[in-house]
Design an enzyme around this catalytic site. Structure first.
Site, PDB file in Angstrom:
ATOM      1  N   GLN A  98     -41.511 -23.818  -4.908  1.00 32.83           N
ATOM      2  CA  GLN A  98     -41.941 -23.853  -3.514  1.00 32.83           C
ATOM      3  C   GLN A  98     -41.055 -24.777  -2.682  1.00 32.83           C
ATOM      4  OE1 GLN A  98     -44.362 -21.835  -2.577  1.00 32.83           O
ATOM      5  NE2 GLN A  98     -44.510 -22.430  -0.425  1.00 32.83           N
ATOM      6  N   ALA A 118     -53.718  -8.609 -33.837  1.00 32.41           N
ATOM      7  CA  ALA A 118     -54.088  -9.924 -34.385  1.00 32.41           C
ATOM      8  C   ALA A 118     -53.119 -10.973 -33.867  1.00 32.41           C
ATOM      9  CB  ALA A 118     -54.070  -9.883 -35.921  1.00 32.41           C
ATOM     10  N   GLU A 163     -46.525 -27.186 -34.881  1.00 30.07           N
ATOM     11  CA  GLU A 163     -46.119 -26.110 -33.985  1.00 30.07           C
ATOM     12  C   GLU A 163     -46.571 -26.396 -32.556  1.00 30.07           C
ATOM     13  OE1 GLU A 163     -46.751 -21.244 -33.638  1.00 30.07           O
ATOM     14  OE2 GLU A 163     -47.153 -22.276 -35.526  1.00 30.07           O
ATOM     15  N   GLY A 200     -38.067 -23.115  -1.151  1.00 28.20           N
ATOM     16  CA  GLY A 200     -38.247 -22.067  -0.152  1.00 28.20           C
ATOM     17  C   GLY A 200     -37.706 -20.741  -0.669  1.00 28.20           C
ATOM     18  N   ALA A 257     -43.251 -14.537 -39.031  1.00 28.76           N
ATOM     19  CA  ALA A 257     -43.827 -13.221 -38.732  1.00 28.76           C
ATOM     20  C   ALA A 257     -45.320 -13.230 -39.059  1.00 28.76           C
ATOM     21  CB  ALA A 257     -43.101 -12.127 -39.517  1.00 28.76           C
ATOM     22  N   GLN A 289     -42.936 -36.142   4.069  1.00 28.11           N
ATOM     23  CA  GLN A 289     -43.991 -36.650   3.207  1.00 28.11           C
ATOM     24  C   GLN A 289     -44.571 -35.568   2.297  1.00 28.11           C
ATOM     25  OE1 GLN A 289     -48.098 -37.886   4.606  1.00 28.11           O
ATOM     26  NE2 GLN A 289     -47.222 -39.927   4.245  1.00 28.11           N
ATOM     27  N   GLU A 335     -56.509 -20.922 -23.687  1.00 31.00           N
ATOM     28  CA  GLU A 335     -57.927 -20.656 -23.929  1.00 31.00           C
ATOM     29  C   GLU A 335     -58.332 -21.069 -25.346  1.00 31.00           C
ATOM     30  OE1 GLU A 335     -56.532 -18.553 -20.498  1.00 31.00           O
ATOM     31  OE2 GLU A 335     -55.752 -18.576 -22.539  1.00 31.00           O
ATOM     32  N   ALA A 353     -60.091 -14.579 -44.201  1.00 28.19           N
ATOM     33  CA  ALA A 353     -59.049 -15.601 -44.105  1.00 28.19           C
ATOM     34  C   ALA A 353     -58.576 -16.069 -45.473  1.00 28.19           C
ATOM     35  CB  ALA A 353     -59.572 -16.794 -43.301  1.00 28.19           C
TER      36      ALA A 353
END
Length: 381
Positions: free
Chosen positions: A338, A132, A244, A341, A126, A281, A369, A180
């Protein structure tokens, strides 16, 4: 194929994990996904088989394995056919319990780690809050000293195993003005007065795994609920991030492998214009490109694991593995869908779930990111 990383013992272990998942877990995937729950009995069954304590020593009931036993296990987990199952199990043994094992007291290990290895307890980590996520240092949940113990106030969100878990490894602020350096970790029983599941969250994927929003209102904890040293929690979390991220990478690789296997089999059987679509192909080359990307992701992940096992920090490599493997798994799920289909959009085919379950991987355990930023810092600073 011969491997520079896996021994015959690792491969024997891998085969046993695969048999278990294909015989005792995957057949229940549709029901567990529909019910939005993982039965507690499967945790106990995995405990009986020694699958919830791979990295823990035998003296506490663990398997005493090395990191490549764990990687083999994580690569096989997606054969459950459920991303939520992969998340719940990996959090249980590689995240929530690791902090208690690495920094907790003997009593904390006896009370929380041993039952987790046995499958009698289910842990959650948790940390994330509404305001945050990636910025762990900004968390607001606080723990204050009072009457010889602690009182916790705050809220957490996106917590895997949060609704049905037994205990939380909780990050809380213990020094308001130290950023921190003012964060500590605690073990909080899920049934402690003041702990409440505010909401069971509905997600895009990972349907069988519970994800919760938690409320902590005047939760009183004994002094010995503190894990390790006061105000050392941020360091403990940073220390554990590499494992992790490696977990996320290995699961992503395993998921992409299974997705490709299913799609390749479909392409061999599906007929269009009088022949299997695998003979076209455009399909063949797409599958070849995807297989190449998955193998590259796997080798990067294994290299990061080797560095970590041999005592190297591997921050750069684990971040690269997490970034590349999860982005690759997302691409594989999309391009494989894809190939199906219109059938790829149907719930009766596996492509839809692969697509849903691949999407969270680039967000959890550090977004893509953030991984890019960590890599860039290592390159440029």
């Amino acid at each position: 194929m011969p491997s520079a990383y896996f021994t015959p013992d690792h491969e024997t272990f891998r085969a046993s994990v695969r048999r278990f998942l294909e015989r005792e877990v995957a057949p229940h995937a549709e029901r567990w996904e529909s019910e939005r729950r993982i039965p507690r009995e499967i945790f106990r069954r995995m405990g009986e088989l020694g699958l919830l304590g791979i990295l823990f020593p035998p003296e506490v009931g663990g398997a005493g394995g090395d990191l490549f036993h764990a990687v083999a296990f994580l690569e096989e987990l997606p054969r459950s056919r459920m991303g939520g199952f992969c998340a719940a199990i990996s959090v249980q043994q590689f995240m929530a319990t690791r902090h208690v094992w690495n920094h907790g007291s003997a009593e904390q290990k006896r009370r929380w780690v041993v039952p987790s290895i046995e499958g009698r307890a289910v842990g959650a980590l948790a940390v994330t809050e509404p305001d945050a996520g990636s910025d762990v240092a900004a968390l607001r949940t606080r723990a204050e000293r009072r009457d010889g113990g602690w009182v916790v106030h705050g809220a957490k969100t996106f917590i895997t195993n949060g609704a049905d878990g037994t205990f939380f490894t909780l990050a809380a602020r213990t020094a308001p003005d130290r950023g921190a350096r003012g964060i500590s970790l605690f073990v909080v029983p899920a049934d402690a007065p003041g702990v409440r599941v505010a909401r069971r969250l509905e997600k895009l994927g990972w349907h069988c795994g519970d994800t919760a929003e938690l409320s902590f209102e005047d939760v009183r904890l004994p002094a010995d609920a503190l894990i390790g040293e006061e105000n050392a929690g941020f360091g403990y979390l940073m220390e554990a991030f590499q494992l992790e991220r490696l977990c996320s990478a290995a699961i992503a690789v395993g998921s992409a492998i299974v997705c490709l296997e299913e799609t390749t089999a479909y392409a061999r059987d599906r007929q269009a214009f009088g022949r299997p679509i695998a003979e076209f192909q455009t399909i063949r080359h797409r599958l070849a490109d995807l297989a190449t990307a998955v193998e590259a992701a796997r080798q990067l992940t294994l290299h990061a694991a080797w560095l970590l096992q041999h005592g190297h920090p591997a921050v750069r490599e684990c971040s690269m593995a997490k970034l590349f493997a999860t982005e690759t798994a997302k691409r594989v799920a999309d391009e494989c869908l894809q190939c199906y289909g219109g059938y790829g959009l149907m719930e009766e085919y596996p492509a839809a779930r692969f697509f849903r379950d691949a999407r969270p991987n680039t967000i959890v355990a550090g977004t893509s990111e953030i991984m890019r930023e960590i890599i860039a810092r290592r390159m440029l600073e």
